[in-house]
Write a protein that holds these residues in place. Structure first.
Motif, mmCIF file in Angstrom:
data_model
loop_
_atom_site.group_PDB
_atom_site.id
_atom_site.type_symbol
_atom_site.label_atom_id
_atom_site.label_comp_id
_atom_site.label_asym_id
_atom_site.label_seq_id
_atom_site.Cartn_x
_atom_site.Cartn_y
_atom_site.Cartn_z
ATOM 1 N N GLU A 179 0.821 -1.217 0.000
ATOM 2 C CA GLU A 179 0.000 0.000 0.000
ATOM 3 C C GLU A 179 0.852 1.264 0.000
ATOM 4 O OE1 GLU A 179 -3.740 -0.043 2.346
ATOM 5 O OE2 GLU A 179 -3.044 -2.042 2.952
ATOM 6 N N ASN A 180 2.068 1.193 0.551
ATOM 7 C CA ASN A 180 2.951 2.369 0.556
ATOM 8 C C ASN A 180 3.893 2.388 -0.647
ATOM 9 O OD1 ASN A 180 4.953 0.525 1.116
ATOM 10 N ND2 ASN A 180 5.452 1.335 3.141
ATOM 11 N N GLU A 181 3.603 1.535 -1.656
ATOM 12 C CA GLU A 181 4.345 1.466 -2.923
ATOM 13 C C GLU A 181 5.715 0.814 -2.822
ATOM 14 O OE1 GLU A 181 3.067 2.318 -6.097
ATOM 15 O OE2 GLU A 181 1.248 2.361 -4.883
ATOM 16 N N SER A 182 6.030 0.180 -1.703
ATOM 17 C CA SER A 182 7.302 -0.544 -1.626
ATOM 18 C C SER A 182 7.139 -1.899 -2.316
ATOM 19 C CB SER A 182 7.757 -0.712 -0.175
ATOM 20 O OG SER A 182 6.834 -1.491 0.546
ATOM 21 N N PRO A 183 8.185 -2.337 -3.038
ATOM 22 C CA PRO A 183 8.092 -3.611 -3.744
ATOM 23 C C PRO A 183 8.233 -4.796 -2.799
ATOM 24 C CG PRO A 183 10.253 -2.648 -4.081
ATOM 25 C CD PRO A 183 9.460 -1.661 -3.278
ATOM 26 N N HIS A 184 7.519 -5.842 -3.105
ATOM 27 C CA HIS A 184 7.637 -7.105 -2.366
ATOM 28 C C HIS A 184 7.836 -8.228 -3.372
ATOM 29 C CE1 HIS A 184 6.766 -5.911 1.768
ATOM 30 N NE2 HIS A 184 6.016 -4.978 1.219
ATOM 31 N N LEU A 185 8.691 -9.175 -3.010
ATOM 32 C CA LEU A 185 8.967 -10.345 -3.829
ATOM 33 C C LEU A 185 8.843 -11.593 -2.978
ATOM 34 C CD1 LEU A 185 12.230 -9.182 -5.681
ATOM 35 C CD2 LEU A 185 9.902 -9.143 -6.586
ATOM 36 N N ALA A 186 8.371 -12.666 -3.601
ATOM 37 C CA ALA A 186 8.329 -13.972 -2.944
ATOM 38 C C ALA A 186 8.600 -15.041 -3.989
ATOM 39 C CB ALA A 186 6.966 -14.208 -2.293
ATOM 40 N N ASP A 205 0.635 -20.776 -0.872
ATOM 41 C CA ASP A 205 0.178 -21.211 0.443
ATOM 42 C C ASP A 205 0.577 -20.182 1.494
ATOM 43 O OD1 ASP A 205 2.912 -21.629 0.486
ATOM 44 O OD2 ASP A 205 2.792 -23.532 1.527
ATOM 45 N N GLY A 206 0.038 -20.347 2.680
ATOM 46 C CA GLY A 206 0.433 -19.532 3.821
ATOM 47 C C GLY A 206 0.005 -18.081 3.725
ATOM 48 N N ASP A 207 0.581 -17.283 4.631
ATOM 49 C CA ASP A 207 0.284 -15.861 4.717
ATOM 50 C C ASP A 207 1.530 -15.096 4.307
ATOM 51 O OD1 ASP A 207 -0.976 -13.432 5.319
ATOM 52 O OD2 ASP A 207 -0.236 -13.476 7.383
ATOM 53 N N LYS A 208 1.542 -14.572 3.090
ATOM 54 C CA LYS A 208 2.683 -13.840 2.556
ATOM 55 C C LYS A 208 2.252 -12.426 2.192
ATOM 56 C CE LYS A 208 4.601 -17.940 0.219
ATOM 57 N NZ LYS A 208 3.786 -18.929 0.874
ATOM 58 N N THR A 209 3.150 -11.486 2.344
ATOM 59 C CA THR A 209 2.863 -10.104 1.969
ATOM 60 C C THR A 209 2.492 -10.031 0.487
ATOM 61 O OG1 THR A 209 4.360 -9.274 3.664
ATOM 62 C CG2 THR A 209 3.777 -7.752 1.910
ATOM 63 N N VAL A 210 3.240 -10.721 -0.367
ATOM 64 C CA VAL A 210 2.950 -10.715 -1.802
ATOM 65 C C VAL A 210 1.543 -11.241 -2.066
ATOM 66 C CG1 VAL A 210 3.538 -11.884 -3.962
ATOM 67 C CG2 VAL A 210 5.316 -10.770 -2.650
ATOM 68 N N SER A 244 13.106 -13.366 5.852
ATOM 69 C CA SER A 244 11.785 -12.921 6.324
ATOM 70 C C SER A 244 11.958 -11.580 7.026
ATOM 71 C CB SER A 244 11.162 -13.948 7.266
ATOM 72 O OG SER A 244 11.951 -14.100 8.418
ATOM 73 N N GLY A 245 10.847 -10.879 7.196
ATOM 74 C CA GLY A 245 10.877 -9.605 7.911
ATOM 75 C C GLY A 245 11.780 -8.587 7.257
ATOM 76 N N ARG A 246 12.529 -7.847 8.090
ATOM 77 C CA ARG A 246 13.420 -6.791 7.583
ATOM 78 C C ARG A 246 14.531 -7.342 6.710
ATOM 79 N NH1 ARG A 246 13.814 -1.895 11.759
ATOM 80 N NH2 ARG A 246 11.655 -1.964 12.447
ATOM 81 N N VAL A 269 17.170 -8.200 0.995
ATOM 82 C CA VAL A 269 17.354 -9.100 -0.148
ATOM 83 C C VAL A 269 16.665 -8.514 -1.383
ATOM 84 C CG1 VAL A 269 16.846 -11.391 -1.082
ATOM 85 C CG2 VAL A 269 17.612 -11.156 1.286
ATOM 86 N N ILE A 270 15.450 -8.002 -1.225
ATOM 87 C CA ILE A 270 14.720 -7.409 -2.352
ATOM 88 C C ILE A 270 15.522 -6.252 -2.952
ATOM 89 C CG2 ILE A 270 12.642 -6.090 -2.969
ATOM 90 C CD1 ILE A 270 11.138 -7.896 -0.911
#
Length: 184
Positions: free
Chosen positions: A26-33, A53-58, A88-90, A95-96
Motif C-alpha cells: 500500500e505504501n508502494e514498496s516492492p515485495h517479492l516472494a 500457500d500460507g500468509d505472505k505479503t505478496v 523474512s521480515g526486515r 534481499v529485495i
C-alpha cells in the motif's frame, strides 16, 4: 510404496521453474516472494494458474490489488533467489534491494530488469482452500530479455534463458546438452 507419504515427504518430484512474484504494498514498496506452483489454462485465451500457500505479503498485496508480475529466475540469479527464499521480515527487504526492479508496463507491479521471462498477470478468480489459494489469472503482458528470443523473433529459447528450476530439494538448470530435439 505409499504414494501419499512419498508426495508429502518428497514434495513435488518433477522440476518447476522458479519465479519471483512481484507486487507493491500500500505504501508502494516492492515485495517479492519465491513461487514455483505456476502453470497455464485456457478460458477464452491463455491464462496462468498460480498456487500460493500460507500468509505472505505478496499474496495479500495480490489479493488487494489484483495484479502481479511473475519474474522467471535464471541461473545467474541463484544467490539472490536462495536468499529471497530464506529471508523474512526486515531481512527480506534487504534481499529485495539486491534486485534491479522497474515498474511493469501493463500492470501496477514491479518487474525484475534481468528476468529472462516476465508474465504480467491480473486476478480472474481466487479459489481459497485451507492454508492455500489457487488463482486463475489473465496474462496482460509478457516480456523477455533479448537473449531469450530466437532468431525468428517470436520463439522463446529456454536454453538461452537458463531458467532456475527446483525439484524436490535441489536446484537445477537446463543446458544445451539436455535438448533432445524439436517438440511435435
Amino acid at each position: 510404496m505409499d504414494v501419499t507419504t512419498f508426495a508429502v515427504n518428497q514434495f513435488i518430484p518433477h522440476p518447476m521453474m522458479l519465479f519471483a512474484a512481484g507486487t507493491y504494498s500500500e505504501n508502494e514498496s516492492p515485495h517479492l516472494a519465491l513461487v514455483s506452483w505456476v502453470n497455464f489454462y485456457w478460458d477464452d485465451g491463455l491464462g496462468v494458474v498460480l498456487c500460493m500457500d500460507g500468509d505472505k505479503t505478496v499474496k495479500r498485496n495480490f489479493e488487494r490489488e489484483g495484479v502481479m508480475v511473475l519474474n522467471a529466475l535464471s541461473r545467474d540469479m541463484f544467490d539472490e533467489a536462495e536468499a529471497l527464499g530464506r529471508a523474512s521480515g526486515r531481512e527480506k527487504d534487504k534481499v529485495i534491494a539486491r534486485f534491479a526492479l522497474e515498474p511493469a508496463k501493463h500492470v501496477h507491479a514491479p518487474q525484475l530488469c534481468e528476468s529472462p521471462l516476465r508474465y504480467e498477470i491480473s486476478l480472474r478468480k481466487n479459489l481459497s482452500f485451507e492454508g492455500g489459494n489457487l488463482y486463475l489469472c489473465a496474462i496482460d503482458g509478457v516480456s523477455t530479455v533479448d537473449a531469450s528470443i530466437q532468431n525468428d523473433g517470436v520463439s522463446y529459447d529456454i536454453v538461452a534463458a537458463n531458467p532456475l528450476l527446483a525439484s524436490q530439494k535441489s536446484y537445477c538448470c537446463v543446458g544445451a546438452q539436455n535438448v533432445l530435439g524439436a517438440w511435435c
